[in-house]
Design a protein around this motif. Structure first.
Motif, PDB file in Angstrom:
ATOM      1  N   VAL A  56      -4.486  11.541 -17.183  1.00 28.98           N
ATOM      2  CA  VAL A  56      -3.396  11.306 -16.231  1.00 28.98           C
ATOM      3  C   VAL A  56      -2.748  12.640 -15.875  1.00 28.98           C
ATOM      4  O   VAL A  56      -2.751  13.579 -16.672  1.00 28.98           O
ATOM      5  N   PRO A  57      -2.197  12.764 -14.684  1.00 33.45           N
ATOM      6  CA  PRO A  57      -1.550  14.020 -14.289  1.00 33.45           C
ATOM      7  C   PRO A  57      -0.251  14.236 -15.060  1.00 33.45           C
ATOM      8  O   PRO A  57       0.457  13.293 -15.405  1.00 33.45           O
ATOM      9  N   VAL A  58       0.029  15.514 -15.336  1.00 41.02           N
ATOM     10  CA  VAL A  58       1.282  15.910 -15.992  1.00 41.02           C
ATOM     11  C   VAL A  58       2.167  16.533 -14.917  1.00 41.02           C
ATOM     12  O   VAL A  58       1.756  17.480 -14.240  1.00 41.02           O
ATOM     13  N   LEU A  59       3.367  16.014 -14.769  1.00 39.99           N
ATOM     14  CA  LEU A  59       4.202  16.310 -13.610  1.00 39.99           C
ATOM     15  C   LEU A  59       5.441  17.113 -13.982  1.00 39.99           C
ATOM     16  O   LEU A  59       6.087  16.867 -14.989  1.00 39.99           O
TER      17      LEU A  59
ATOM     18  N   GLY B 252      -1.523  12.559  -4.241  1.00 43.81           N
ATOM     19  CA  GLY B 252      -2.264  13.502  -3.411  1.00 43.81           C
ATOM     20  C   GLY B 252      -2.822  14.656  -4.214  1.00 43.81           C
ATOM     21  O   GLY B 252      -3.965  15.096  -3.974  1.00 43.81           O
ATOM     22  N   ALA B 253      -2.045  15.162  -5.175  1.00 42.55           N
ATOM     23  CA  ALA B 253      -2.511  16.279  -5.995  1.00 42.55           C
ATOM     24  C   ALA B 253      -3.735  15.888  -6.815  1.00 42.55           C
ATOM     25  O   ALA B 253      -4.669  16.687  -6.990  1.00 42.55           O
ATOM     26  N   VAL B 254      -3.751  14.665  -7.317  1.00 41.20           N
ATOM     27  CA  VAL B 254      -4.913  14.200  -8.083  1.00 41.20           C
ATOM     28  C   VAL B 254      -6.155  14.165  -7.188  1.00 41.20           C
ATOM     29  O   VAL B 254      -7.248  14.586  -7.592  1.00 41.20           O
ATOM     30  N   LEU B 255      -5.989  13.677  -5.971  1.00 41.01           N
ATOM     31  CA  LEU B 255      -7.128  13.640  -5.044  1.00 41.01           C
ATOM     32  C   LEU B 255      -7.600  15.045  -4.691  1.00 41.01           C
ATOM     33  O   LEU B 255      -8.810  15.293  -4.581  1.00 41.01           O
ATOM     34  N   VAL B 256      -6.654  15.964  -4.520  1.00 39.82           N
ATOM     35  CA  VAL B 256      -7.033  17.353  -4.238  1.00 39.82           C
ATOM     36  C   VAL B 256      -7.811  17.928  -5.420  1.00 39.82           C
ATOM     37  O   VAL B 256      -8.857  18.578  -5.258  1.00 39.82           O
ATOM     38  N   ALA B 257      -7.322  17.679  -6.622  1.00 31.73           N
ATOM     39  CA  ALA B 257      -7.988  18.220  -7.810  1.00 31.73           C
ATOM     40  C   ALA B 257      -9.387  17.637  -7.987  1.00 31.73           C
ATOM     41  O   ALA B 257     -10.291  18.314  -8.485  1.00 31.73           O
ATOM     42  N   ARG B 258      -9.580  16.415  -7.570  1.00 31.62           N
ATOM     43  CA  ARG B 258     -10.889  15.777  -7.713  1.00 31.62           C
ATOM     44  C   ARG B 258     -11.816  16.059  -6.533  1.00 31.62           C
ATOM     45  O   ARG B 258     -12.931  15.553  -6.467  1.00 31.62           O
ATOM     46  N   GLY B 259     -11.342  16.851  -5.575  1.00 27.98           N
ATOM     47  CA  GLY B 259     -12.180  17.220  -4.446  1.00 27.98           C
ATOM     48  C   GLY B 259     -12.295  16.160  -3.383  1.00 27.98           C
ATOM     49  O   GLY B 259     -13.245  16.169  -2.588  1.00 27.98           O
ATOM     50  N   GLU B 260     -11.338  15.228  -3.324  1.00 30.16           N
ATOM     51  CA  GLU B 260     -11.393  14.129  -2.366  1.00 30.16           C
ATOM     52  C   GLU B 260     -10.737  14.464  -1.034  1.00 30.16           C
ATOM     53  O   GLU B 260     -10.808  13.670  -0.091  1.00 30.16           O
TER      54      GLU B 260
ATOM     55  N   GLY C 128       0.864 -14.871 -10.492  1.00 29.62           N
ATOM     56  CA  GLY C 128      -0.078 -14.271 -11.430  1.00 29.62           C
ATOM     57  C   GLY C 128      -1.493 -14.213 -10.936  1.00 29.62           C
ATOM     58  O   GLY C 128      -2.436 -14.225 -11.739  1.00 29.62           O
ATOM     59  N   ALA C 129      -1.694 -14.146  -9.630  1.00 23.84           N
ATOM     60  CA  ALA C 129      -3.052 -14.124  -9.076  1.00 23.84           C
ATOM     61  C   ALA C 129      -3.592 -12.718  -8.900  1.00 23.84           C
ATOM     62  O   ALA C 129      -4.755 -12.553  -8.533  1.00 23.84           O
ATOM     63  N   ALA C 130      -2.759 -11.700  -9.134  1.00 20.02           N
ATOM     64  CA  ALA C 130      -3.212 -10.315  -8.967  1.00 20.02           C
ATOM     65  C   ALA C 130      -3.985  -9.877 -10.197  1.00 20.02           C
ATOM     66  O   ALA C 130      -3.550 -10.086 -11.332  1.00 20.02           O
ATOM     67  N   GLY C 131      -5.125  -9.272  -9.998  1.00 18.86           N
ATOM     68  CA  GLY C 131      -5.926  -8.771 -11.110  1.00 18.86           C
ATOM     69  C   GLY C 131      -5.462  -7.401 -11.558  1.00 18.86           C
ATOM     70  O   GLY C 131      -4.450  -6.868 -11.115  1.00 18.86           O
ATOM     71  N   ASP C 132      -6.224  -6.819 -12.492  1.00 13.38           N
ATOM     72  CA  ASP C 132      -5.886  -5.485 -12.976  1.00 13.38           C
ATOM     73  C   ASP C 132      -6.227  -4.448 -11.914  1.00 13.38           C
ATOM     74  O   ASP C 132      -7.037  -4.694 -11.021  1.00 13.38           O
ATOM     75  N   ARG C 133      -5.587  -3.288 -12.007  1.00 16.44           N
ATOM     76  CA  ARG C 133      -5.822  -2.216 -11.040  1.00 16.44           C
ATOM     77  C   ARG C 133      -6.231  -0.945 -11.765  1.00 16.44           C
ATOM     78  O   ARG C 133      -5.825  -0.699 -12.894  1.00 16.44           O
ATOM     79  N   THR C 134      -7.015  -0.145 -11.091  1.00 11.79           N
ATOM     80  CA  THR C 134      -7.349   1.185 -11.582  1.00 11.79           C
ATOM     81  C   THR C 134      -6.522   2.182 -10.791  1.00 11.79           C
ATOM     82  O   THR C 134      -6.682   2.303  -9.578  1.00 11.79           O
ATOM     83  N   ASP C 135      -5.635   2.872 -11.462  1.00 12.82           N
ATOM     84  CA  ASP C 135      -4.677   3.733 -10.782  1.00 12.82           C
ATOM     85  C   ASP C 135      -4.787   5.150 -11.318  1.00 12.82           C
ATOM     86  O   ASP C 135      -4.680   5.374 -12.527  1.00 12.82           O
ATOM     87  N   LEU C 136      -5.008   6.112 -10.420  1.00 15.48           N
ATOM     88  CA  LEU C 136      -5.144   7.505 -10.840  1.00 15.48           C
ATOM     89  C   LEU C 136      -3.839   8.093 -11.350  1.00 15.48           C
ATOM     90  O   LEU C 136      -3.839   9.068 -12.084  1.00 15.48           O
ATOM     91  N   LEU C 137      -2.720   7.521 -10.947  1.00 12.59           N
ATOM     92  CA  LEU C 137      -1.422   8.072 -11.337  1.00 12.59           C
ATOM     93  C   LEU C 137      -0.899   7.441 -12.609  1.00 12.59           C
ATOM     94  O   LEU C 137      -0.478   8.142 -13.537  1.00 12.59           O
ATOM     95  N   TYR C 138      -0.909   6.144 -12.688  1.00  9.51           N
ATOM     96  CA  TYR C 138      -0.239   5.465 -13.793  1.00  9.51           C
ATOM     97  C   TYR C 138      -1.042   5.433 -15.089  1.00  9.51           C
ATOM     98  O   TYR C 138      -0.481   5.480 -16.165  1.00  9.51           O
TER      99      TYR C 138
ATOM    100  N   VAL D 255       6.833  19.486  -6.165  1.00 10.63           N
ATOM    101  CA  VAL D 255       6.305  19.032  -7.449  1.00 10.63           C
ATOM    102  C   VAL D 255       5.206  19.997  -7.878  1.00 10.63           C
ATOM    103  O   VAL D 255       4.569  20.650  -7.042  1.00 10.63           O
ATOM    104  N   VAL D 256       5.002  20.075  -9.183  1.00  8.53           N
ATOM    105  CA  VAL D 256       3.876  20.818  -9.751  1.00  8.53           C
ATOM    106  C   VAL D 256       3.106  19.854 -10.643  1.00  8.53           C
ATOM    107  O   VAL D 256       3.691  19.212 -11.524  1.00  8.53           O
ATOM    108  N   VAL D 257       1.818  19.732 -10.398  1.00 14.30           N
ATOM    109  CA  VAL D 257       0.985  18.769 -11.112  1.00 14.30           C
ATOM    110  C   VAL D 257      -0.123  19.519 -11.834  1.00 14.30           C
ATOM    111  O   VAL D 257      -0.849  20.318 -11.216  1.00 14.30           O
TER     112      VAL D 257
END
Length: 1370
Positions: free
Chosen positions: A1035-1038, A423-431, A163-173, A500-502
């Protein structure tokens, strides 16, 4: 029921009994890099192949004996032994993963297995291939030297375990992804702790049952979607991270140093630890001094980091044990990570200011990329295309070949979908930088993580004459569905790229695996494409290598081989649409691309609503035109029409043979359509059973949306249902429907052919008269299918919904699923709304649902247009303003966009829509235009049905991927007036399932937003419903193309067929085999597995395996919540099923909890008074009767009856059935006159609708006579006793204490006895004056013929109100 069979089924249903519960505190990414790929299969294999099939009489689906299942003893390095159940069909790596997951051995991660004195077992073979290995063999676990990768994996795993892992910020989940609320509902209440049996007599004295205080007519509350506040998990170490001395220098790396770690236990100083090839040890380094040599203390070295920490720190041992105990309180299914599916992200999430959502410090978060992928990030770069195609080429001759192939395919698609979506999320955000930055924005292409990305827009004008960007957007969605269909058919010699289509932030992005040779520069004169249209329709290629595989593919898809002509008029015979491309890759494989037109155009629709766009010149006046020309027919419709044509073909053959040889029987087309169904409706405690046929056929075969039980289908409280479960029938030669007899003469349908030309009405120009004639025939056939859709299919669906023959959809998702399964495109929503505009209440509900769906979809298009080129930091302000204009206009008709001034100045406004200029009126006009253009429906009056703002908000959030702050949104001024001050009460402590989670004073103090980043609790004028901070995440719709498991579905179908043929034992074994296959192939946490759990629970309930049914239904609930959403329609149905099954096993109190939660969810999803909620409310009333809550039970019967009268009408048989039950409830409550009146009304309807000879009519008449006699006796006794009381007043007080209680809820004798008891009660506690009426007057009084001297009882469907009145009167 044999004890042995019960054990088998129960163990099969509880296949995680011995799995560890220590993974609950983290969502480790080790699943991507370790043997977690086989974790689900290993766990499933251990239980499904081990425990489930361990019965001595069991057989597998292939007829093999279960001697291949045995217990394997493994000797551990510490000298202890552990046992696991294994199957010879399992892979060794699955067994290895099972060992890693066991609580007694989870400290091991880097090891191999040996047997017979040192023979190493290969991890990648089946156990059956290990020569000489038996249950008697001695298998040893031998610790291996670590590599740098293995040490990283071990470190990540230990972090998650402790239980040592902290919370994460995830673009997908997203936030709270994979949430489950089941555990919070299953917690025992005071009533349960007092008695384990919900039907105990103690329950009858407990007024605070789960249904107390529930209001059927109250609107839904967002609080039901929030998890309760839970204790914080015990913390085992202060911190655990990679040391700043990492990585080891060259000279130490050559000596076996791999990593340096820094761990700070609670009872020691921070420990600098060296990860060595031999294990882990504490070194002499400090924060400022580097000395990686080991300390000399004893027990400061171990092969496992977990063992080392336990040796060093006593506090760690104690805290780790407490953590294990804490985690064991949760169901393992609600804690396991999803490895084969993307978890569902809820649309309402807790406010960010509460403890659970606060951001915890964790330096290792920044190191995770290195821990997961290595220093050079090469471990995650996978050749997706080669993996897809090599998996497709794997052998599939034997069952085990197919299991391994399908399992690997499922895992590969899951991994690819996740990687491509990220990857699609990063593309959409211009990354991600484009490969062609000089091209226009929509024409830019990207490559990230070996996935090729492009926008779903017409950047190169491919679809210029078909609708431009609109056509391109639709084509991408159709393409992924076409790829999915090809993947499902699994034709040899045809390969598809991963696709896939996102949809994210208004952009549609296509992610495809890179096909070898697609970017290859061809020689002059050499086509880029080898089959199909090369440059539109002008140049056509027809490489013969594609002819045979395309012919097989087209035959399965009902596509006709046809001619097309290039720009020079040259004929080319193609097996597929000219738009479908074939490409021979540089790897020699035949790839099929552009599968967006595998069916013909819906020409009837296009001719009515589409205006052509000229190739050259201005487009002209296209006002009101349908937005694109990609309106194709659905494959499901083609299948429906194909079956219709097959029936006509068979009928013609039968007629011809009848003239020659006499009557014949039809050939069996499929098991679903011709097998007689022998399932009987069962009865348990008076609660209507789930539809077994619907659970089997609809959920598994995909026929219809699952339907909740309609009133009258099961025998309830003594009245038989009005609908019967009849055997399937097939047409015979004389045209009448008869039950299928043993076949003597079968019709050969092998020469039946029917297919469609997908290229008709697409500008092809036949050259000869013969070609033109054939082309005209093809066009006519397509028109027939279009006519069949509009004249048969759509009206048929309307009629089925009106009659209640199919489950009524709850929301837009279930409505679209229902339409798609019938072959109806969503563009016909307007047609459905128009056809449903009738006085019939069910159709009115359908109309409102269709309108709501059209508004949500229209708003989605408007929002996407505004978000498409908007910088991501401005998305929240844009969406909040658009929502205010749509849903908050009644509160504030002049909302203003709350865009942060500094952000607005930072981004130029030249390249995106100015959303802040949008007003409620302009938005409504644009949404109205979109609906008229896309669905051909004119919106009138109020758009949002009264009280359904929350439902429309939910639909919009799900379509756009919004995660909104869970709080009470004020949509109207009336709401503000009702609820007092306008506040953002989302800052208060969260509540769950309608109950406050922390109602004490301390929790209220925590609710203060003094230090919160959110705005203040009280809003200043002007008030607005939504604010930018309410949009917490998007969140992305897949849309993805993974195929279903054919093998698992075949086993399921075989089991169902065996049950229909009354072979219960074989049927159960095949069902267990199907369950095992589903779990092995998909992993446990997958939507398909949830549906199988749901269907199997219903089947087992019908087989009287109630404990197994409960366990499977519980799994269905949890997996549905985590993969489909806590408020999805399928989750609601799963909760209803679980409630029924729990009641059947005697756990009525917990059953009522589940039913209440389902009803609360129903309000969120649909609103109040869903047409199919009648049975659920009725079932709740019966459950309340079973725990002797007669007064509340009667209130719920009245609520059910009120909705039934609204939906079905005053004189419907369903209404009569509920009147019958209400009469019984009134008899139990000792209301003789009311019981007689309701029974008489029920008898009248039965007699009118069903006739005097119907069993329901006769039974209601018998009840009526008994109730009348009982009532007469009651009144007579009351008169006599009152007379005696007048004479002997001195003894009246003593006589008045006796009260008789009825003992059963549904028995006839008990109800009548209750009525008699009421007479005694009335006599002893009644007025001092004797009743002066004679017998005739009493009969008139009972029959309702006497003038009423009291105020008539008010009818209401509000249990809460009725309960309060009852309580006050008592």
């Amino acid at each position: 029921m044999a004890e042995g069979s019960n054990d088998v089924s129960t163990q099969a249903a509880s296949n995680h009994a011995d799995t560890p519960k220590q993974h609950t505190n983290g969502d480790a990414k080790q699943t991507e890099s370790v043997a977690q790929e086989s974790k689900d299969g290993a766990v499933n294999g251990e239980t499904a192949n081990g425990e489930s099939n361990g019965d001595s009489n069991a057989e597998t689906g292939e007829g093999q004996a279960v001697d291949n299942v045995f217990q394997l003893t493994i000797k551990l390095p510490d000298g202890k032994d552990t046992q696991i159940m294994v199957s010879t069909q399992e892979q060794v790596q699955d067994i290895r993963q099972s060992i890693i997951d066991l609580p007694s051995t989870f400290q091991y991660s880097c090891f191999h297995l040996e047997y017979d004195g040192g023979k190493i077992i290969n991890d990648f073979v089946e156990l059956s291939e290990v020569k000489g290995l038996t249950s008697e063999s001695e298998v040893r676990l031998v610790e291996d030297p670590y590599t740098e990768k293995e040490s990283r994996i071990h470190f990540v795993r230990v972090r998650e375990l402790i239980g040592a892992a902290g919370d994460r910020t995830d673009l997908l989940y997203g936030i709270e992804a994979g949430l489950s609320l089941h555990d919070s509902l299953a917690e025992p209440t005071a009533a349960q702790s007092g008695s384990s049996n919900g039907n105990s007599s103690k329950a009858s004295t407990n007024a605070n049952h789960p249904m107390s205080g529930y209001d059927v007519e109250a609107p839904g509350s967002y609080k039901v979607l929030l998890p309760p506040r839970q204790e914080t998990a015990p913390k085992t170490v202060k911190s655990m991270q990679v040391s700043h001395w990492n990585p080891p220098p060259y000279h130490l790396r050559s000596q076996g140093h791999l990593l340096y770690l820094l761990i700070h236990p609670f009872d020691t100083d921070p420990l600098q630890i060296t990860a060595h090839v031999s294990g882990f040890y504490v070194n002499k380094s400090t924060q400022g001094k580097f000395d990686p040599s080991p300390r000399s203390e004893k027990n400061f070295k171990a092969h496992s980091l977990l063992t080392l920490l336990s040796q060093i720190s006593g506090a760690f041992r104690e805290r780790f044990e407490a953590l294990q105990k804490f985690n064991s309180q949760r169901d393992p299914l609600s804690a396991y990570q999803l490895s084969n599916a993307i978890p569902a992200s809820p649309w309402l999430v807790p406010p960010p200011s509460i403890d659970e959502a606060s951001h915890q410090p964790d330096i290792t978060r920044t190191q995770e990329s290195y821990l997961f992928t290595g220093a050079d990030n090469t471990e995650t770069l996978r050749d997706w295309n080669e993996e897809f195609q090599s998996t497709r080429e794997m052998p599939k001759e034997t069952v085990q070949d197919r299991v391994f192939r399908e399992r690997l395919t499922s895992k590969l698609f899951a991994d690819y979908n996740e990687a491509a979506t990220r990857g699609a999320v990063l593309v959409a955000r211009g990354e991600v930088a484009p490969l062609n930055p000089t091209e226009g924005r929509d024409a830019q292409i990207f490559v990230y993580n070996n996935v090729f990305f492009s926008f779903g827009a017409d950047g190169v004008e491919t679809f210029k004459t078909d609708g431009g960007d609109e056509a391109a957007r639709v084509a991408t969605g159709k393409d992924v569905m076409g790829v999915k269909a090809v993947n499902q058919l699994d034709v040899n010699g045809i390969f598809t790229p991963g696709t896939v289509v996102v949809d994210y932030l208004g952009k549609r992005i296509v992610g495809q695996s890179i096909v070898p040779g697609i970017f290859k520069q061809r020689e002059p004169g050499e086509h880029q494409i080898d089959y199909g249209g090369v440059e539109g329709k002008d140049v056509v290629a027809a490489n013969e290598k594609f002819t045979a595989p395309f012919a097989e593919l087209s035959k399965a898809m009902k596509v006709k081989k046809h001619a097309v002509w290039d720009k020079e008029g040259k004929r080319h015979d193609l097996e597929a649409s000219v738009e479908t491309k074939g490409l021979i890759g540089t790897d020699g494989r035949n790839y099929v691309l552009d599968l967006y037109r595998i069916t013909p155009l819906d020409i009837d629709w296009l001719e009515q609503y589409w205006k052509e766009i000229p190739k050259d010149g201005p487009p002209g006046d296209r006002a009101g035109s349908y937005p694109h020309r990609m309106a194709v027919l659905r494959p499901e419709l083609v299948d429906v029409y194909w079956r219709k044509k097959l029936q006509e073909f068979v009928q013609e053959r039968m007629d011809a043979r009848k003239q020659a040889n006499g009557p014949v029987e039809t050939i069996q087309e499929s098991s679903d359509e011709t097998q007689p169904q022998a399932n009987e409706k069962s009865e348990s405690n008076g609660v209507a059973d789930p539809k077994q046929d619907l659970a089997e056929k609809e959920l598994l075969d995909g026929e219809e949306e699952p339907k909740t039980n309609s009133v009258g289908e099961a025998k309830t409280n003594g009245v038989e249902g009005t609908k019967t479960n009849e055997s399937k029938i097939v047409p015979t030669a004389d045209g009448e429907d008869q039950k299928k007899e043993p076949e003597q003469h079968q019709i050969d349908v092998s020469d039946f052919q029917w297919c469609l030309n997908p290229d008709v009405y697409c500008g092809q120009a036949p050259q000869t008269d013969a070609e033109r004639e054939e082309w005209e025939r093809d066009e006519k056939e397509v028109r027939k299918v279009c006519k069949h859709l509009t004249e048969k299919v759509i009206p048929g669906l309307i009629e089925d919904l009106r009659a209640g023959d199919v489950g009524f959809p709850m929301d837009g998702q279930s409505l679209s699923s229902l339409l798609h399964k019938r072959g109806i495109n969503m563009r016909y929503l307007g047609t459905i709304a128009s056809l449903a505009d009738q006085e019939e209440p069910r159709l009115q509900a359908l109309k409102q649902l269709a309108i709501q769906e059209m508004i949500a979809r229209g708003f989605k298009h408007v929002a996407s247009k505004n978000l498409r080129h908007l910088p991501p930091p401005l998305a929240g302000a844009c969406i909040a303003h658009l929502l205010n204009c749509l849903l908050g206009a009644e509160l504030n008709d002049t909302p203003s966009a709350e865009t942060e001034k500094s952000l607005k100045e930072l981004y130029s406004s030249a390249d995106y829509e100015k959303y802040d200029d949008i007003t409620p009126e302009s938005l409504r006009n644009e949404v109205k235009r979109q609906i008229n253009m896309r669905y051909r429906y004119e919106l009138e009056g109020g758009w949002v049905q009264e009280g359904k703002h929350l439902q429309l908000l939910r639909e919009i959030a799900l379509k756009l991927g919004l995660q909104l702050t869970a709080r009470e949104y004020m949509f109207t001024k009336a709401q503000v007036a009702t609820n007092g001050a306008f506040t953002t009460d989302g800052l208060a402590a969260p509540t769950a399932n309608g109950h406050s989670a922390g109602g004490n004073k301390k929790s209220k103090k925590k609710g203060s937003d003094k230090d919160s980043p959110n705005r203040g609790a009280v809003k200043s004028a002007p008030q607005m419903t939504f604010h930018p901070e309410d949009i917490q995440n998007i969140v992305p719709v897949l849309k993805e193309a993974s195929p279903r498991s054919v093998l698992a579905e075949e086993a399921m179908e075989a089991g169902r067929m065996s049950l229909r043929q009354q072979d219960k034992e074989l049927g159960q074994e095949l069902l267990l085999e199907s369950l095992s296959l589903h779990e092995q192939i998909y992993g446990i946490l997958h939507p398909e597995v949830a549906r199988v759990y749901y269907a199997l629970s219903t089947l087992y309930y019908g087989l009287d395996e109630k404990n197994a049914a409960v366990e499977l239904a519980r799994k269905a609930v949890i997996v549905s919540e985590r993969t489909l959403g806590v408020d999805s329609a399928e989750t609601v149905l799963s909760y209803l099923n679980l409630g029924l099954f729990e009641h059947a096993t005697g756990n009525t109190t917990i059953a009522l909890k589940y039913v209440r939660h389902a009803l609360e969810l129903w309000k969120i999803v649909y609103g109040v008074k869903h047409p199919d909620s009648i049975t659920t409310i009725n079932n709740a009333a019966v459950m309340l009767q079973s725990i002797k809550q007669y007064k509340d039970s009667r209130v719920w019967f009245e609520a059910s009856l009120a909705i039934c009268k609204t939906v079905s009408g005053e004189n419907h048989v369903n209404t009569a059935t509920l009147l019958f039950q209400l009469a019984q409830a009134l008899a139990l409550e000792r209301d003789s006159k009311g019981a007689v009146a309701k029974m008489r009304e029920a008898h009248r309807i039965f007699e009118k609708e069903l006739g005097k000879e119907n069993v329901n009519t006769k039974e209601s008449n018998l009840w009526l006579e008994q109730l009348v006699r009982s009532a007469v006796n009651v009144e007579t006794q009351a008169r006599n006793i009152q007379t005696r009381k007048t004479i002997a007043t001195s003894r009246a007080a003593r006589v008045g204490g006796t009260r008789l209680q009825p003992q059963a809820a549904a028995a006839q004798s008990t109800a009548v006895a209750g009525a008699n008891a009421e007479g005694q009660q009335a006599a002893t506690a009644g007025p001092s004056q004797a009743d002066k009426r004679n017998l005739d007057q009493l009969l008139k009084y009972i029959n309702g013929e006497e003038e009423k001297r009291t105020t008539p009882k008010k009818k209401t469907a509000n249990p809460k109100r009725r309960q309060g009145a009852s309580a006050s009167s008592s």
